[in-house]
Write a protein that holds these residues in place. Structure first.
Motif, mmCIF file in Angstrom:
data_model
loop_
_atom_site.group_PDB
_atom_site.id
_atom_site.type_symbol
_atom_site.label_atom_id
_atom_site.label_comp_id
_atom_site.label_asym_id
_atom_site.label_seq_id
_atom_site.Cartn_x
_atom_site.Cartn_y
_atom_site.Cartn_z
ATOM 1 N N LYS A 133 0.285 15.440 3.486
ATOM 2 C CA LYS A 133 -1.028 14.912 3.875
ATOM 3 C C LYS A 133 -1.374 13.623 3.140
ATOM 4 O O LYS A 133 -2.449 13.069 3.324
ATOM 5 N N GLY A 134 -0.472 13.118 2.300
ATOM 6 C CA GLY A 134 -0.707 11.893 1.544
ATOM 7 C C GLY A 134 -0.351 10.657 2.364
ATOM 8 O O GLY A 134 0.007 10.736 3.545
ATOM 9 N N ALA A 135 -0.443 9.520 1.741
ATOM 10 C CA ALA A 135 -0.118 8.249 2.403
ATOM 11 C C ALA A 135 1.383 8.172 2.672
ATOM 12 O O ALA A 135 2.193 8.801 1.990
ATOM 13 N N ARG A 136 1.759 7.378 3.655
ATOM 14 C CA ARG A 136 3.167 7.210 4.016
ATOM 15 C C ARG A 136 3.854 6.232 3.053
ATOM 16 O O ARG A 136 3.231 5.308 2.556
ATOM 17 N N ASN A 137 5.140 6.472 2.848
ATOM 18 C CA ASN A 137 5.944 5.561 2.023
ATOM 19 C C ASN A 137 6.066 4.222 2.740
ATOM 20 O O ASN A 137 5.891 4.138 3.952
ATOM 21 N N ARG A 138 6.387 3.181 1.996
ATOM 22 C CA ARG A 138 6.410 1.826 2.573
ATOM 23 C C ARG A 138 7.705 1.101 2.253
ATOM 24 O O ARG A 138 8.199 1.162 1.121
ATOM 25 N N ALA B 10 7.837 -3.551 6.700
ATOM 26 C CA ALA B 10 8.788 -3.163 7.735
ATOM 27 C C ALA B 10 8.861 -1.645 7.851
ATOM 28 O O ALA B 10 9.871 -1.095 8.297
ATOM 29 N N SER B 11 7.805 -0.963 7.449
ATOM 30 C CA SER B 11 7.803 0.499 7.416
ATOM 31 C C SER B 11 7.914 1.118 8.802
ATOM 32 O O SER B 11 8.738 2.007 9.027
ATOM 33 N N ALA B 12 7.091 0.654 9.738
ATOM 34 C CA ALA B 12 7.054 1.237 11.078
ATOM 35 C C ALA B 12 8.426 1.122 11.745
ATOM 36 O O ALA B 12 9.021 0.048 11.788
ATOM 37 N N LEU C 90 11.689 5.413 7.310
ATOM 38 C CA LEU C 90 11.332 5.641 5.907
ATOM 39 C C LEU C 90 9.837 5.793 5.703
ATOM 40 O O LEU C 90 9.390 6.081 4.599
ATOM 41 N N ASP C 91 9.053 5.579 6.740
ATOM 42 C CA ASP C 91 7.594 5.663 6.625
ATOM 43 C C ASP C 91 7.132 7.117 6.790
ATOM 44 O O ASP C 91 6.445 7.472 7.718
ATOM 45 N N ILE C 92 7.526 7.930 5.829
ATOM 46 C CA ILE C 92 7.209 9.344 5.872
ATOM 47 C C ILE C 92 6.180 9.681 4.790
ATOM 48 O O ILE C 92 6.045 8.965 3.794
ATOM 49 N N ALA C 93 5.476 10.766 5.005
ATOM 50 C CA ALA C 93 4.550 11.290 4.002
ATOM 51 C C ALA C 93 5.043 12.686 3.659
ATOM 52 O O ALA C 93 4.986 13.593 4.479
ATOM 53 N N ASP C 94 5.561 12.855 2.473
ATOM 54 C CA ASP C 94 6.092 14.145 2.048
ATOM 55 C C ASP C 94 6.302 14.125 0.553
ATOM 56 O O ASP C 94 5.921 13.165 -0.117
ATOM 57 N N ILE D 267 12.123 -3.894 -0.943
ATOM 58 C CA ILE D 267 11.497 -2.918 -1.831
ATOM 59 C C ILE D 267 11.013 -1.719 -1.021
ATOM 60 O O ILE D 267 10.303 -1.877 -0.022
ATOM 61 N N TYR D 268 11.410 -0.516 -1.465
ATOM 62 C CA TYR D 268 10.944 0.730 -0.866
ATOM 63 C C TYR D 268 10.084 1.446 -1.900
ATOM 64 O O TYR D 268 10.535 1.712 -3.014
ATOM 65 N N LEU D 269 8.823 1.745 -1.553
ATOM 66 C CA LEU D 269 7.873 2.368 -2.472
ATOM 67 C C LEU D 269 7.446 3.728 -1.922
ATOM 68 O O LEU D 269 7.085 3.838 -0.752
ATOM 69 N N THR D 270 7.492 4.744 -2.775
ATOM 70 C CA THR D 270 7.122 6.092 -2.356
ATOM 71 C C THR D 270 5.825 6.529 -3.029
ATOM 72 O O THR D 270 5.496 6.076 -4.121
ATOM 73 N N HIS D 271 5.121 7.416 -2.350
ATOM 74 C CA HIS D 271 3.856 7.940 -2.865
ATOM 75 C C HIS D 271 4.002 9.298 -3.529
ATOM 76 O O HIS D 271 3.289 9.599 -4.470
#
Length: 105
Positions: free
Chosen positions: A74-79, A92-94, A98-102, A65-69
């Motif tokens: 400046k928001g939280a990073r996707n997971r 497994a984000s790190a 895919l662990d970006i905030a945009d 599962i990939y979840l975006t914010h």
């Protein structure tokens, strides 16, 4: 008065059946709470809420599962949550890229 705000005309009986839905996120290892970012400026992506993709990211035959914010830079990073065993997920984000905030455009 609003029609939807009145109590039901007929009393509702509680069902002996178990509920259809239950919150299993903690038991499954899914720790995610949507962060819309800075709400002082109403950018269209932030108003749309989170996004979700269900895919086999690591090719092991189990859906991940990939979840975006969508909370902006400046928001939280996707997971990314990898399914380690059926019904059990690990973050497994790190290092996934895919662990970006945009705005995720």
């Amino acid at each position: 008065a609003l029609a939807g705000c009145r109590p039901p005309a007929v009393p509702v009986e509680e069902s002996p059946d178990p509920p259809w839905l239950e919150d299993a996120t903690a038991a499954w290892g899914l720790d995610f709470r949507h962060d819309a970012g800075d709400l002082s400026s109403y950018y269209m992506p932030a108003s749309m809420g989170s996004g979700c993709a269900i895919l086999d990211a690591d090719g092991d035959g189990l859906l991940d599962i990939y979840l975006t914010h969508l909370g902006g830079p400046k928001g939280a990073r996707n997971r990314l949550f990898r399914q380690a065993s059926p019904g059990r997920f690990v973050d497994a984000s790190a290092g996934s890229g895919l662990d970006i905030a945009d705005w995720c455009q």
